[in-house]
Structure formats: C-alpha cells, structure tokens
Design an enzyme around this catalytic site. Sequence first.
Site, PDB file in Angstrom:
ATOM      1  N   ARG A  28       0.827  -1.203   0.000  1.00 36.60           N
ATOM      2  CA  ARG A  28       0.000   0.000   0.000  1.00 36.60           C
ATOM      3  C   ARG A  28       0.865   1.259   0.000  1.00 36.60           C
ATOM      4  O   ARG A  28       0.520   2.269  -0.624  1.00 36.60           O
ATOM      5  CB  ARG A  28      -0.957  -0.040   1.203  1.00 36.60           C
ATOM      6  CG  ARG A  28      -2.102  -1.061   0.961  1.00 36.60           C
ATOM      7  CD  ARG A  28      -2.732  -1.494   2.273  1.00 36.60           C
ATOM      8  NE  ARG A  28      -3.929  -2.334   2.095  1.00 36.60           N
ATOM      9  CZ  ARG A  28      -3.918  -3.641   1.845  1.00 36.60           C
ATOM     10  NH1 ARG A  28      -2.769  -4.288   1.696  1.00 36.60           N
ATOM     11  NH2 ARG A  28      -5.057  -4.316   1.720  1.00 36.60           N
ATOM     12  N   GLY A  95      -1.130 -11.678  -5.273  1.00 32.36           N
ATOM     13  CA  GLY A  95      -2.572 -11.419  -5.272  1.00 32.36           C
ATOM     14  C   GLY A  95      -2.878  -9.981  -4.872  1.00 32.36           C
ATOM     15  O   GLY A  95      -3.785  -9.353  -5.413  1.00 32.36           O
ATOM     16  N   ARG A 123      -6.083 -17.761  -9.825  1.00 30.18           N
ATOM     17  CA  ARG A 123      -6.832 -17.219  -8.676  1.00 30.18           C
ATOM     18  C   ARG A 123      -7.984 -16.333  -9.157  1.00 30.18           C
ATOM     19  O   ARG A 123      -7.870 -15.640 -10.156  1.00 30.18           O
ATOM     20  CB  ARG A 123      -5.879 -16.470  -7.741  1.00 30.18           C
ATOM     21  CG  ARG A 123      -4.890 -17.436  -7.113  1.00 30.18           C
ATOM     22  CD  ARG A 123      -3.902 -16.750  -6.220  1.00 30.18           C
ATOM     23  NE  ARG A 123      -4.506 -16.185  -5.035  1.00 30.18           N
ATOM     24  CZ  ARG A 123      -3.826 -15.478  -4.131  1.00 30.18           C
ATOM     25  NH1 ARG A 123      -2.534 -15.263  -4.298  1.00 30.18           N
ATOM     26  NH2 ARG A 123      -4.431 -14.998  -3.076  1.00 30.18           N
ATOM     27  N   GLN A 170      -8.514  -7.292   0.046  1.00 24.45           N
ATOM     28  CA  GLN A 170      -8.006  -6.934  -1.283  1.00 24.45           C
ATOM     29  C   GLN A 170      -9.135  -6.366  -2.132  1.00 24.45           C
ATOM     30  O   GLN A 170      -8.960  -5.363  -2.823  1.00 24.45           O
ATOM     31  CB  GLN A 170      -7.388  -8.155  -1.965  1.00 24.45           C
ATOM     32  CG  GLN A 170      -6.107  -8.612  -1.278  1.00 24.45           C
ATOM     33  CD  GLN A 170      -5.517  -9.866  -1.889  1.00 24.45           C
ATOM     34  OE1 GLN A 170      -6.140 -10.518  -2.728  1.00 24.45           O
ATOM     35  NE2 GLN A 170      -4.327 -10.220  -1.461  1.00 24.45           N
ATOM     36  N   ASP A 316      -4.050 -15.636   7.094  1.00 29.46           N
ATOM     37  CA  ASP A 316      -2.739 -16.052   6.577  1.00 29.46           C
ATOM     38  C   ASP A 316      -1.958 -16.899   7.588  1.00 29.46           C
ATOM     39  O   ASP A 316      -0.961 -17.523   7.237  1.00 29.46           O
ATOM     40  CB  ASP A 316      -1.901 -14.823   6.192  1.00 29.46           C
ATOM     41  CG  ASP A 316      -2.474 -14.119   4.964  1.00 29.46           C
ATOM     42  OD1 ASP A 316      -3.256 -14.738   4.226  1.00 29.46           O
ATOM     43  OD2 ASP A 316      -2.149 -12.927   4.757  1.00 29.46           O
ATOM     44  N   ARG A 347      -4.825 -23.942   0.395  1.00 30.30           N
ATOM     45  CA  ARG A 347      -4.071 -24.145   1.646  1.00 30.30           C
ATOM     46  C   ARG A 347      -4.702 -25.185   2.562  1.00 30.30           C
ATOM     47  O   ARG A 347      -4.013 -25.720   3.438  1.00 30.30           O
ATOM     48  CB  ARG A 347      -3.878 -22.813   2.381  1.00 30.30           C
ATOM     49  CG  ARG A 347      -2.793 -21.970   1.739  1.00 30.30           C
ATOM     50  CD  ARG A 347      -2.425 -20.750   2.564  1.00 30.30           C
ATOM     51  NE  ARG A 347      -1.333 -20.026   1.901  1.00 30.30           N
ATOM     52  CZ  ARG A 347      -1.122 -18.724   2.005  1.00 30.30           C
ATOM     53  NH1 ARG A 347      -1.927 -17.977   2.736  1.00 30.30           N
ATOM     54  NH2 ARG A 347      -0.109 -18.161   1.377  1.00 30.30           N
ATOM     55  N   ARG A 389       3.947 -19.675   2.764  1.00 33.12           N
ATOM     56  CA  ARG A 389       3.485 -19.989   4.121  1.00 33.12           C
ATOM     57  C   ARG A 389       3.492 -21.502   4.388  1.00 33.12           C
ATOM     58  O   ARG A 389       3.635 -21.936   5.523  1.00 33.12           O
ATOM     59  CB  ARG A 389       2.111 -19.365   4.373  1.00 33.12           C
ATOM     60  CG  ARG A 389       2.127 -17.844   4.129  1.00 33.12           C
ATOM     61  CD  ARG A 389       1.106 -17.066   4.896  1.00 33.12           C
ATOM     62  NE  ARG A 389       0.957 -15.728   4.328  1.00 33.12           N
ATOM     63  CZ  ARG A 389       1.721 -14.676   4.633  1.00 33.12           C
ATOM     64  NH1 ARG A 389       2.693 -14.790   5.518  1.00 33.12           N
ATOM     65  NH2 ARG A 389       1.509 -13.505   4.065  1.00 33.12           N
TER      66      ARG A 389
HETATM   67  C1  S3P Z   1      -4.259  -9.102   1.927  1.00 36.15           C
HETATM   68  C2  S3P Z   1      -5.509  -9.592   2.209  1.00 36.15           C
HETATM   69  C3  S3P Z   1      -5.770 -11.037   2.402  1.00 36.15           C
HETATM   70  C4  S3P Z   1      -4.486 -11.796   2.722  1.00 36.15           C
HETATM   71  C5  S3P Z   1      -3.374 -11.434   1.785  1.00 36.15           C
HETATM   72  C6  S3P Z   1      -3.061  -9.953   1.877  1.00 36.15           C
HETATM   73  C7  S3P Z   1      -4.109  -7.645   1.704  1.00 36.15           C
HETATM   74  O1  S3P Z   1      -6.304 -11.566   1.200  1.00 36.15           O
HETATM   75  O2  S3P Z   1      -4.733 -13.175   2.681  1.00 36.15           O
HETATM   76  O3  S3P Z   1      -2.199 -12.155   2.124  1.00 36.15           O
HETATM   77  O4  S3P Z   1      -2.965  -7.149   1.696  1.00 36.15           O
HETATM   78  O5  S3P Z   1      -5.134  -6.976   1.552  1.00 36.15           O
HETATM   79  P1  S3P Z   1      -7.883 -11.484   0.847  1.00 36.15           P
HETATM   80  O6  S3P Z   1      -8.234 -10.067   0.666  1.00 36.15           O
HETATM   81  O7  S3P Z   1      -8.024 -12.261  -0.422  1.00 36.15           O
HETATM   82  O8  S3P Z   1      -8.587 -12.121   1.996  1.00 36.15           O
END
Ligand code: S3P
Length: 429
Positions: A28, A95, A123, A170, A316, A347, A389
């Site tokens: 961010r 992601g 994904r 996210q 996580d 996972r 992880r």
């Molecule tokens: C994250 C949100 C989570 C987390 C990922 C990082 C983020 O994912 O599992 O490692 O930085 O916003 P999701 O938004 O898919 O739950």
Amino acid sequence: MAEKKLSPQKGVVSGVIEVPGDKSISHRAVIFGSMANGITEVSNFLDGEDCMRTIDVFKSMGVTIEKNETNLIIHGKGVNALKKPSNELYFGNSGTTARLLLGVLAGLPFQTYVTGDESLSKRPMNRVVSPLREMGAKIEAKGEENVLPLTIDQGQLSGIQYKLPVKSAQVKSALLLAGLFANNSTKISEITPTRDHTEHMLKAFGADIVKHELSTTITSNKQLKATNVTVPGDISSAAFLLVGAAIVPNSKLSISRVGLNETRTGIIDVFKKMGANIEITNVVAINGELIGDITISYKELEATLIEGDVIPRLIDEIPIIALLATQANGTTIIKDSQELRYKETDRIHAVVDVLSKLGASIEGTEDGMIIHGKTQLIGGEVSAYHDHRIAMMASIASLITRDEVILDDDSSIDISYPGFFQDLEKLLG
Ligand code: S3P
C-alpha cells in the site's frame, strides 16, 4: 527449485528479534506513494518478491522509486502523471498487487494488459472485476473469463454502494482505490471486518474516507498528498517464529516492533485461548497502525475452536496455527475458512497433506480442518506447493520432528520473509 534438508533441532528458540516489514502495508505504501503528489519515504519496507512486483508496476508507469535495502523514496507526481506502460504489467505471484492494481488501472486514462504467474493466473479475479464493472470499468479477459490475463481500458467510473460478498481486504481496497477516480462517493460494507490498512493509510495521504461501523465511504480525490510511512514488522511472519517458540520446550522469544492492528491479531487471541504464555508490551500508534513487542515462552497448550469473525483476522496464519494445534492437547477445529482454497495454493489441501506426511493427525473439511493433538511429528519428504506460508510451516515443524524434513523447494519464502532461515538459525543459537 531449491531443495532444503532440515535436520531435527536439539536447541531452544530464544532471543530478541525483529521480523521484516508487513507485506500488506508495504504494497500500500508503494501504491499510495506512487499515486500521491510529492516525496514519500518508506522505512522498513518488505524487500520481498511480491512487493517488488508492485514497485515494478509503478516504475513501468513512469514513477521514480529509489530503493536502498528496506528504505524507499517514491517521487510521486500524482495520478495524472502516470504514463501508459510500454509493455504488459506483470504481477508475478502477488494477489495483493493484482487486486489492488485493478482498482487503480480501472481509473487511468489508458489501456493496460496485466498478467501473472501460473498460480496467480488461476486465482479468482471476478470478485474484483465484477464490482469494478458495476462502477463502469472496462475489463476484458484475454482467455478464460475472470482470471488473468486481463485488458483494462479507460472507463468513466461512478461510485457504488457495495456489500462485499467475500471477506476480502483486497477486494475492499480495490474498490476504495477505484472510488478515488469515481464521479461520486463510493460506500463499501462488510459482513465481517477485514484488515483496514488501506483505510488508515489513505487517510494519512489526505483522502476523504470515513468509516462507520462496517461501512467505509470514500470521496473521489485525484490529489493524494505524499506522507512518510513506517512499516511495522509483519505479524504474519512473526507468527512462524512465535509458534516455533510455543512448541519447543524451554523456549522464550521476543519480537520487537510488530504490527498489532486489531484486524490482524487473531493469532494472539488464539494463543491466549490455548493457554499460551504470551505478552504484548510497548504499544504505540503510528498513522493509525499499532506497533508493539510480543514475548512468548513455551507452555503446554490446549486445543481450541477457531471460527467466525476471527478468521479474517488470522487467515494467513492458519497454516502455522494448524502446526501449533498438532502440539496442543485435544482436538482443534478450524471452520469458516473456505477462502484458504483461493490463496497461493489450496491451503486446506496443502496443510493437510504436508502435516499428515510429517505424522500429524489432521483431516480437511470443506471450510477448514480438524487436528488431533498432541502428536510426535516424524518428518519426511514434503512439497511446499510453491507457497511461502506452507514452506515456512514445514520448516518450523522440523524443529520438533524426530527425523529430517526434506522440502522440495524453499525459494517461495522470499515472497514474504527473505532471511527467514538466517533469523531462525540466530534464534536457535
Ligand atoms: C491481503 C488480504 C488477504 C491476505 C493477503 C493480503 C491484503 O487476502 O490473505 O495475504 O494485503 O489486503 P484477501 O483479501 O483475499 O482475503
């Protein structure tokens, strides 16, 4: 591929350490710093693979980002100065880069083509693409619908009122970012709170963002103002070392300057419920983010039930919590975690496979797992599933196995914890 042989350990986990910067906050900082006007200095940035993808994406759009180990200087010139990249934007395995960037690219006045590695290309992106399309974004799949690669064209975005069907920070963040480009305000509501780093940091960068209970409203704003960011240590990385100390008798470990944002500390609640000797001290707030020290020492633990609202607060950490549960007395049940199936790998499948191969008594369920403890782990050959992880979970397991653990590939660990084995060796003395 780098195979790793991990010998069973005789020593204890002890010492005082800091872990690398938080992955979510590091991403961010690069995104908002690159969109803002002025110079953003970031300290304790996570120098890992995923965050490098975010840096590269903004460099391709003309932003100057200087990097000196874990310090960044981002020369932001505002969103209007971002340029059409000359090539595709490659998100690698990340992601967070993919989802958050879709929210930004949807608002930019040029076409982009975005791709990812094999795992990221499987994904789900529909969770972001579908509400972005509702806002007016023009996003098209190049192959299979709703996965990468995607083409994003200039669209005129309008604000929406959107209730998140998935518990995903996210997705929430992508929509809030798109909201900055929309012609009226955007309101995102959640059923369960997810990590709120975007909300805290956007406020620090001058955005008009208001949180009321489970809803967040953002007003369009293309004039974010640069500010400096101090990235706390990543609690998701600290979790591996904390569990190491919690399962090796006579251990005592302190981790300093760890992020303690309430939306991320589910693992501390779980430790407490299991009866662990854990203490939090020296807590301070920087730009709305809590930072403090965590100390844990070995103690016999009891099984617990992990479900409901705590899940997004430890999503996580579930792989390493599963290992912890193999060493607690009784049956630990983890529910409401179907989201684990959409991470870097499935996972639930990976944790159950790896821990059973190492000798644990564990079964997968549709939305989680059931772990019977306490078991003596044996060791053996396991796959990391190209997932950082899972690789770190298997490595920490080797601290208590009878025989060697052979991991097919440890290279994914660089995604979130470069220097993991060096830190572990230091603590093992
Ligand atoms: C994250 C949100 C989570 C987390 C990922 C990082 C983020 O994912 O599992 O490692 O930085 O916003 P999701 O938004 O898919 O739950």
